[in-house]
Motif scaffolding. Structure first.
Motif, mmCIF file in Angstrom:
data_model
loop_
_atom_site.group_PDB
_atom_site.id
_atom_site.type_symbol
_atom_site.label_atom_id
_atom_site.label_comp_id
_atom_site.label_asym_id
_atom_site.label_seq_id
_atom_site.Cartn_x
_atom_site.Cartn_y
_atom_site.Cartn_z
ATOM 1 N N ARG A 119 0.833 -1.212 0.000
ATOM 2 C CA ARG A 119 0.000 0.000 0.000
ATOM 3 C C ARG A 119 0.862 1.254 0.000
ATOM 4 O O ARG A 119 0.475 2.281 -0.551
ATOM 5 N N VAL A 122 1.973 3.062 -11.196
ATOM 6 C CA VAL A 122 1.852 1.791 -10.489
ATOM 7 C C VAL A 122 0.397 1.360 -10.577
ATOM 8 O O VAL A 122 -0.500 2.190 -10.494
ATOM 9 N N ARG A 124 1.097 7.975 -9.576
ATOM 10 C CA ARG A 124 2.196 7.010 -9.613
ATOM 11 C C ARG A 124 2.032 6.027 -10.766
ATOM 12 O O ARG A 124 0.918 5.578 -11.038
ATOM 13 N N LEU A 171 -1.323 4.369 -1.259
ATOM 14 C CA LEU A 171 -2.562 4.353 -0.481
ATOM 15 C C LEU A 171 -2.279 4.614 1.002
ATOM 16 O O LEU A 171 -3.196 4.900 1.770
ATOM 17 N N PRO A 179 -1.664 8.539 -5.140
ATOM 18 C CA PRO A 179 -1.753 7.262 -5.870
ATOM 19 C C PRO A 179 -1.969 7.454 -7.370
ATOM 20 O O PRO A 179 -1.365 6.751 -8.174
ATOM 21 N N HIS A 180 -2.852 8.418 -7.740
ATOM 22 C CA HIS A 180 -3.179 8.533 -9.164
ATOM 23 C C HIS A 180 -2.035 9.132 -9.975
ATOM 24 O O HIS A 180 -2.089 9.144 -11.197
ATOM 25 N N THR A 228 -2.438 -1.810 -9.195
ATOM 26 C CA THR A 228 -2.593 -2.866 -8.201
ATOM 27 C C THR A 228 -3.679 -3.834 -8.629
ATOM 28 O O THR A 228 -4.717 -3.407 -9.129
#
Lengths: 304, 377
Positions: free
Chosen positions: B55, B85, B83, B60, B80-81, B87
């Motif tokens: 996380r 990355v 990156r 997150l 988060p948005h 999940t």
């Protein structure tokens, strides 16, 4: 790649089908109740709306059975500005109630989720006004906004309102009252939807490059739509027919009369029963049209 | 997915990460580097901090201290948005109000990349679900939902794909199949995968590198075979498969090996396979490396012998048979014997010796205090 082994495996969701006679018998009390309390008055209303004045008895309030469709044309021609005003006030009150209720419901259902005690307390505060008659609460607003009341004095001292200003009896007060009275009906269904919102979906949204605003619009709002739809209907439908807030005894004046006030007036004061009945049916039909359009646009019939 | 590569995997670097929650520390000074293009598994029991680590990488959660670098770029303070990355969540977290296709296209649309639906179809073809593109997630089976979640993540070609126990909800057979398929998808798309799991078999099957995590720290890291053949701590020795562990003093230390005395028997362990060479040490050997003997073997160099003991339990599991041998003064020793002949070789109550080649033994780093700690887990 070999996904073949289970790519054909699709879950067919079987709707359980019960065709039991017991279910029909259980339905019976409800059907009888609806027939007696909804269907019978509706028939009586339609019959009354088509009556004409009794030609053998010229007393006020004497009518005979007829098929006078002209009653409808007559009330529409006479009262269309008031009908229009009713829908305008109700639509504005619904919009304001939604704008206030959504953040409130979100705060209680999502933000307070980790504090169950505060959440319960906040919910009680939303429901608390129901412990007191809405007539009293509406009268209390009348006193608060009275010409000699604290709000007007305060606004006058700030030179926001002129010396001879008054709020009671204005459209502002009627819309204010409608909004205030219907906020719990709007907030509670939205809260119910948001309380079930899976926050992991919001994490998934942010993980998939959606900023908080975009996640709200694309995930939170669609998933809370069933609550918004129920809340909007629970507000818009009764608010359109409401006659308390707009009445001169409460927050309104004769200039702010809504269709409910007219129906009450024609019935009780003029004893013009056919006109009152025709207006009631027109109101019912006019509410059904936007509601049907609204439901087909939001496509949530199955969620209601 | 040809022609869709913009970022094809990037290094992940965690520098001195500490994460504290009110009342406890989930991760303590974690340093970790995952090279681009690798399939890395974080393995540990529940509550060891592996999901928190994931996380943190996804953004997150934010670390109490330390830095997170993806492809050399510090992303610690980004949302988060922002990156690169994606999940695959344990719960899949598919949007229930959208079709499978819209779910998969979501990330591509948000980034404003052209033809999101075309790319979504491509990703769905990769997981062989394109024929269900018009369905809602609720109309799919668990395995299908899992693949939609995977497609929704890989369609974005993230620099780093995070997998949070994505196979946990599947039944054993489906899980084994998905493991192989995930592995081949990783080969195909060449992204960096960071997989979090508590299933040691899953970690060993899929990953190039496994890090065993315990109490917010990495106990040991390496290739699956390396971790299995040469565990360095009792926790790793027991969490990754089974081990027979014996604790005793080092009585002599030669040029190539150390001799440890266990209940009067001298056992030899190669020096390069032992973490400590003096004091009281714990040594171990894997159950399948043991040979069961019904007569006392002739002493030979290069072979450790323990016994005699009494067989207390025999359980047949198809491929092999597991024997529990009670060794006086040593404890219970587990032996896995391949079923080369019909039926068990020895019965309950038989007197037996066990032997193993010196090269198969290993010496652990734990001192006694540490060992107690891991037993308490």
């Amino acid at each position: 790649m070999a996904f073949g082994a289970f790519s054909g495996e699709t879950v067919v969701i079987e709707q359980p089908r019960r065709r039991s006679r017991a279910a029909l018998w259980l339905l019976l009390p409800g059907v009888v109740y609806l027939a007696a309390t909804y269907l019978a008055p509706l028939v009586s209303l339609v019959v009354t709306s088509l009556k004409t004045p009794d030609l053998t008895n010229f007393d006020i309030g004497r009518y005979q059975y007829a098929f006078e469709i002209g009653n409808y044309g007559h009330v529409i021609a006479t009262y269309w500005p008031i009908i229009l005003r009713s829908f305008g006030y109700s639509a504005l009150a619904t919009i304001f109630a939604l704008l206030i209720s959504y953040p409130l419901a979100y705060f209680i259902g999502v933000t307070l989720r980790t504090y169950p005690l505060w959440q319960a307390l906040a919910l009680i505060l939303v429901i608390a006004p129901f412990f007191m008659s809405f007539l009293l609460r509406t009268l209390a607003w009348k006193a608060i906004f009275a010409d000699e009341g604290p709000v007007i004095h305060f606004l006058q001292s700030l030179n926001i309102l002129p010396a001879n200003a008054h709020l009671n009896g204005t459209p502002f007060m009627v819309i204010f009252g409608l909004t205030y009275n219907f906020i719990p009906f709007m907030a509670l269904p939205i809260y119910t939807s948001l309380e079930r919102l899976d926050l992991r979906l919001l994490e998934a949204g942010s993980d998939l490059y959606a900023n908080p605003g975009s996640t709200f619009l694309r995930v939170t709002v669609p998933l809370s739509l069933p609550g918004v739809v129920s809340g909007t209907l629970l507000t818009f439908i009764p608010a359109t027919g409401d006659y308390v807030n707009a009445s001169p005894q409460f927050l309104g004046s004769t200039q702010t009369a809504m269709v409910g006030n007219v129906i009450s007036d024609t019935y009780f004061n003029l004893q013009d029963y056919p006109s009152a009945a025709a207006l009631s049916i027109i109101l019912m039909v006019l509410i059904l049209i936007p509601v049907a359009i609204y439901l087909s646009v939001t496509k949530t019939e199955d969620l209601l | 997915m040809a022609g869709a590569s913009d970022d094809s995997g990037a290094d992940l670097e965690l520098v001195g990460i500490t994460k504290q929650f009110p009342g406890f520390t989930a991760i303590e000074n974690l340093n970790l580097t995952i090279p681009a293009g690798s399939f890395f598994a974080l393995l540990g029991p529940s509550g060891c901090g592996k999901t928190t680590t994931l996380r943190l990488v996804a953004g997150l959660e934010s670390p109490t201290s330390g830095r997170i670098l993806i492809g050399g770029k510090d992303v610690t303070d980004t949302k988060p948005h922002q990156r690169p990355v994606n999940t695959v969540f344990q719960s899949y977290a598919l949007f229930p109000h959208m079709t499978v296709l819209r779910n998969v296209a979501f990330g591509v649309s948000r980034r404003g990349i052209p033809d999101p639906l075309g790319r979504a179809h491509e990703a769905l073809r990769l997981v062989e679900l394109d024929h269900l593109a018009g369905r809602r997630p609720a109309q799919l089976s668990g395995g299908q939902q899992q693949r939609v979640a995977l497609a929704r993540a890989i369609v974005n070609r993230p620099a780093l794909l995070l997998l949070d126990e994505p196979l946990g909800a599947l039944d054993l057979k489906l899980r084994r199949q998905m493991q192989l398929e995930l592995k081949s998808i990783q080969d195909e798309v060449g992204l960096t995968f960071l997989h979090v799991t508590h299933d040691q078999e899953e970690a060993m099957t899929m990953a190039d590198t496994v890090a065993v995590m315990n109490r917010g720290e990495i106990e040991q890291m390496g290739a699956p075979e390396e971790l299995y053949e040469l565990p360095k701590t009792a926790f790793v020795a027991n969490f990754l498969g089974q081990s027979n562990l014996f604790t005793g003093p080092v009585v002599s230390s030669g040029e190539n090996s150390i001799i440890v005395e266990i209940a009067g028997t001298k056992l030899e362990v190669p020096k390069e396979r032992a973490q400590r060479h003096s004091g009281t040490v714990t040594i171990g050997v894997r159950p399948e490396k043991l040979t069961l003997l019904t007569t006392r073997p002739v002493a030979a160099s290069g072979v450790n012998v323990l016994g005699p003991g009494v067989v207390t339990d025999v359980s047949f599991s198809g491929v092999s048979t597991q024997y529990l041998v009670e060794m006086p003064g040593v404890g219970t020793v587990t032996v896995f014997a391949q079923n080369m002949v019909f039926g068990p070789v020895v019965n309950r109550g038989s007197e037996v010796w066990v032997s193993w080649t010196v090269e198969h033994g290993f010496g652990l780093a734990d001192d006694e205090r540490l060992e107690e700690r891991s037993e308490a887990v």
